[in-house]
Scaffold this active site. Structure first.
Site, PDB file in Angstrom:
ATOM      1  N   LYS A  13      -0.124   1.909   6.431  1.00  0.00           N
ATOM      2  CA  LYS A  13      -1.400   2.571   6.748  1.00  0.00           C
ATOM      3  C   LYS A  13      -2.558   1.935   5.973  1.00  0.00           C
ATOM      4  CE  LYS A  13      -0.168   6.733   5.390  1.00  0.00           C
ATOM      5  NZ  LYS A  13       1.101   6.431   4.709  1.00  0.00           N
ATOM      6  N   ARG A  88      -1.617  16.171   4.761  1.00  0.00           N
ATOM      7  CA  ARG A  88      -0.209  15.930   4.459  1.00  0.00           C
ATOM      8  C   ARG A  88       0.610  17.215   4.579  1.00  0.00           C
ATOM      9  NH1 ARG A  88      -0.673  11.167   0.994  1.00  0.00           N
ATOM     10  NH2 ARG A  88       1.170  10.593  -0.137  1.00  0.00           N
ATOM     11  N   ARG A 127       4.857  -3.943  -3.512  1.00  0.00           N
ATOM     12  CA  ARG A 127       3.409  -3.732  -3.333  1.00  0.00           C
ATOM     13  C   ARG A 127       2.639  -3.964  -4.635  1.00  0.00           C
ATOM     14  NH1 ARG A 127       1.198   1.725  -0.580  1.00  0.00           N
ATOM     15  NH2 ARG A 127       1.981   2.766  -2.436  1.00  0.00           N
ATOM     16  N   ARG A 160       1.772   0.150  -8.804  1.00  0.00           N
ATOM     17  CA  ARG A 160       1.601   1.580  -9.052  1.00  0.00           C
ATOM     18  C   ARG A 160       2.841   2.135  -9.743  1.00  0.00           C
ATOM     19  NH1 ARG A 160      -0.289   4.424  -3.534  1.00  0.00           N
ATOM     20  NH2 ARG A 160       1.082   6.009  -4.387  1.00  0.00           N
ATOM     21  N   ARG A 171       9.238  10.662  -2.939  1.00  0.00           N
ATOM     22  CA  ARG A 171       8.033  10.746  -2.106  1.00  0.00           C
ATOM     23  C   ARG A 171       8.413  10.810  -0.626  1.00  0.00           C
ATOM     24  NH1 ARG A 171       5.334   5.638  -4.236  1.00  0.00           N
ATOM     25  NH2 ARG A 171       3.693   5.897  -2.693  1.00  0.00           N
TER      26      ARG A 171
END
Ligand code: AMP
Length: 217
Positions: A13, A88, A127, A160, A171
């Protein structure tokens, strides 16, 4: 152009938001980015969100609804926006819809990014994000030109803390439990457009552009 991006973390996204926002000159509203910035600046909201974020749990709805309501009132949103990471929960979706309806604002597209768990884990663990401008890279799929540095602003790239395998799994579980009803909410309103988040970024961007062109954006 007003867009909502739904889909689990690591579904691509953020990458698509970056490409679309650049092309259409609209802001990318990532609630995760807003919270990380708040945490960095040690604001009340940032400190409240900290423990939830560290565990990969959801920050309470009333906090998130307030954060997004305030952000959408900023002048740059008059041209449009991409909401990424919000809503969410079903409560967030309902509150968003109520707030937008009061202002006669209509969302043009709600995209759901479908992605496999293996792809998500591979993407999130590789990432890297620019500390300065939040541009997203991947150490294998989308490496920066200079190692450890952002192509756009030369900022340092970081990983992160919640992009580790254990927190990623949590998550994902949290996502499925809380966000499935959001998917159903938009599905029932016949607003949901499903796209394949497993595709390469350029390929998916082309598909999204085609959808925009068909609707004359
Ligand atoms: P993200 O960058 O979207 O993966 O979000 C990082 C973390 O911020 C999540 O794991 C949650 O703790 C929190 N967060 C972001 N957006 C929301 C939201 N809409 N509702 C609740 N928590 C959120």
């Amino acid at each position: 152009m007003k867009i909502i991006f739904l889909g689990p973390p690591g579904a691509g996204k953020g990458t698509q938001a970056q490409l679309i926002c650049k092309k259409y000159n609209i802001p990318h509203i990532s609630t995760g980015d807003i919270l990380r910035e708040a945490l960095k600046n040690r604001t009340l909201i940032g400190l409240e969100a900290k423990t939830y974020m560290e565990k990969g749990e959801l920050v309470p709805d009333d906090v998130m609804n307030k954060v997004v309501t305030l952000r959408l009132e900023e002048p740059d949103c008059s041209r449009g926006f991409i909401l990424d990471g919000y809503p969410r929960t079903k409560n967030q979706a309902v509150k968003l819809n109520e707030g937008l309806s009061r202002k006669s604002i209509k969302i043009d597209f709600v995209f759901y990014f479908e992605t496999s768990t293996e792809k998500i884990i591979a993407r999130l663990s590789g990432r890297r994000i620019c500390k300065n401008c939040q541009a997203v890279y991947h150490n294998i799929n989308m490496p920066p030109k200079k190692e450890g540095l952002c192509d756009i602003c030369d900022g340092a790239l970081y990983q992160r803390p919640d992009d580790n395998e254990q927190t990623i799994k949590n998550r994902l579980e949290v996502y499925l439990a809380a966000t499935k009803p959001v998917e159903e909410y938009y599905q029932n309103r016949r607003e949901l457009i499903r796209v394949n988040g497993d595709l390469q970024a350029e390929e998916l961007f082309e598909i999204l552009n085609k959808i925009f062109e068909d609707r004359e954006f």
